[in-house]
Design an enzyme around this catalytic site. Structure first.
Site, short mmCIF file in Angstrom:
data_model
loop_
_atom_site.label_atom_id
_atom_site.label_comp_id
_atom_site.label_asym_id
_atom_site.label_seq_id
_atom_site.Cartn_x
_atom_site.Cartn_y
_atom_site.Cartn_z
N LYS A 1 -23.08 -50.58 -16.22
CA LYS A 1 -23.07 -52.38 -16.13
C LYS A 1 -23.91 -52.24 -15.05
CE LYS A 1 -21.75 -56.09 -15.52
NZ LYS A 1 -20.06 -57.17 -14.70
N ASP B 1 -17.27 -59.70 -20.07
CA ASP B 1 -17.82 -57.94 -20.84
C ASP B 1 -17.78 -57.52 -22.01
OD1 ASP B 1 -18.81 -57.55 -19.06
OD2 ASP B 1 -18.21 -56.48 -17.13
N ALA C 1 -15.34 -59.08 -2.79
CA ALA C 1 -15.61 -58.10 -2.34
C ALA C 1 -16.51 -56.69 -2.46
CB ALA C 1 -14.27 -57.22 -2.40
N HIS C 2 -16.95 -57.61 -4.32
CA HIS C 2 -17.32 -56.56 -5.01
C HIS C 2 -18.77 -56.61 -4.83
CE1 HIS C 2 -19.47 -54.20 -8.10
NE2 HIS C 2 -20.16 -56.05 -9.00
N HIS D 1 -27.47 -58.26 -15.17
CA HIS D 1 -28.29 -59.57 -15.15
C HIS D 1 -27.42 -59.91 -13.18
CE1 HIS D 1 -23.66 -59.59 -15.91
NE2 HIS D 1 -23.62 -61.11 -15.19
N GLY E 1 -14.69 -60.64 -17.23
CA GLY E 1 -15.00 -62.23 -18.24
C GLY E 1 -15.45 -61.57 -19.26
N ASP F 1 -25.30 -68.15 -8.79
CA ASP F 1 -24.59 -68.10 -9.68
C ASP F 1 -25.65 -67.86 -11.43
OD1 ASP F 1 -22.56 -70.62 -10.27
OD2 ASP F 1 -24.11 -71.58 -11.26
#
Ligand code: IMP
Length: 201
Positions: A174, A154, A12-13, A179, A152, A70
């Site tokens: 962020k 972070d 969703a993000h 990235h 993850g 990815d």
């Protein structure tokens, strides 16, 4: 009618992030929207390869313009690992974010060189033509986890020059410098450029 563009995700993000940027120009569809519930293989040995595998999977079966992403964490002292194995670093058969962080900190134990970068590759297939976009953020791996935001890796990734981990910086900051945001900006710049091929039905 706006041209359709599939994002090879149900996250969703990611959907919200892309729709906010290119939603005026494209009708953005998730995998669920096109009734694709397959576990799309990610068996390549590079980020580029995996992004292309996912995008081709959708393009070949549904004939719709599509993009897939990815992401990998590349650590200098580990010769670029975990790289393409970032999601399943601790256990090859499952995604365990806490265990991944523990393994990373163990492997870097007493190492002075803690430089690392997050790299995202986006593969776009538009009218059969393949395009790759890249977004990177350089930084280093903290000695121990800090902060409560994000996901993850972070809590252990400090982008260069900020002195805080992604988890301490919070989602808004962020999402502006990550990235993924940078790769998405490249993609959106291409998609909204006047010379990008039109894909209206
Ligand atoms: P994906 O390709 O977006 O699924 O990312 C692969 C893996 O990289 C995720 O499962 C996370 O472990 C890690 N990862 C990707 N992006 C981030 C991030 O922004 N922060 C922390 N970890 C991330």
């Amino acid at each position: 009618m706006k041209p359709r563009l599939v994002i090879a995700t149900n996250n969703a993000h990611k959907l919200q992030e892309i729709t906010a940027i290119v939603g005026d120009h494209f009708d953005i569809l998730s995998l669920a929207d096109i009734d694709c519930h397959d576990d799309i293989p990610e068996t390549a040995d590079t980020l580029e390869g995996n992004a292309l595998l996912k995008a081709r999977y959708v393009y070949e079966r549904y004939g719709l313009d599509v993009f897939a992403d990815d992401t990998g964490l590349e650590v200098a002292a580990l010769d670029g690992r975990p790289g393409v194995h970032t999601a399943r670093y601790a256990y090859p058969d499952r995604h365990d974010p806490e265990a991944n962080v523990v393994r990373l900190l163990e492997e870097l134990h007493e190492k002075n060189d803690r430089r690392a970068q997050f790299r995202t590759i986006i593969a776009l297939i538009q009218q059969g033509e393949e395009h790759l976009f890249e977004g990177k953020v350089e930084g280093c791996i903290a000695i121990a986890p800090r902060g409560t935001g994000g996901f993850g890796y972070d809590p252990v990734f400090e982008p260069e020059g900020l002195g805080k981990t992604f988890a301490e910086l919070g989602t808004d900051v962020k999402n502006r410098l990550s990235h993924r945001a940078r790769a998405v900006q490249q993609l959106c710049r291409y998609l909204t450029a006047s010379d990008a091929p039109a894909t209206a039905e």
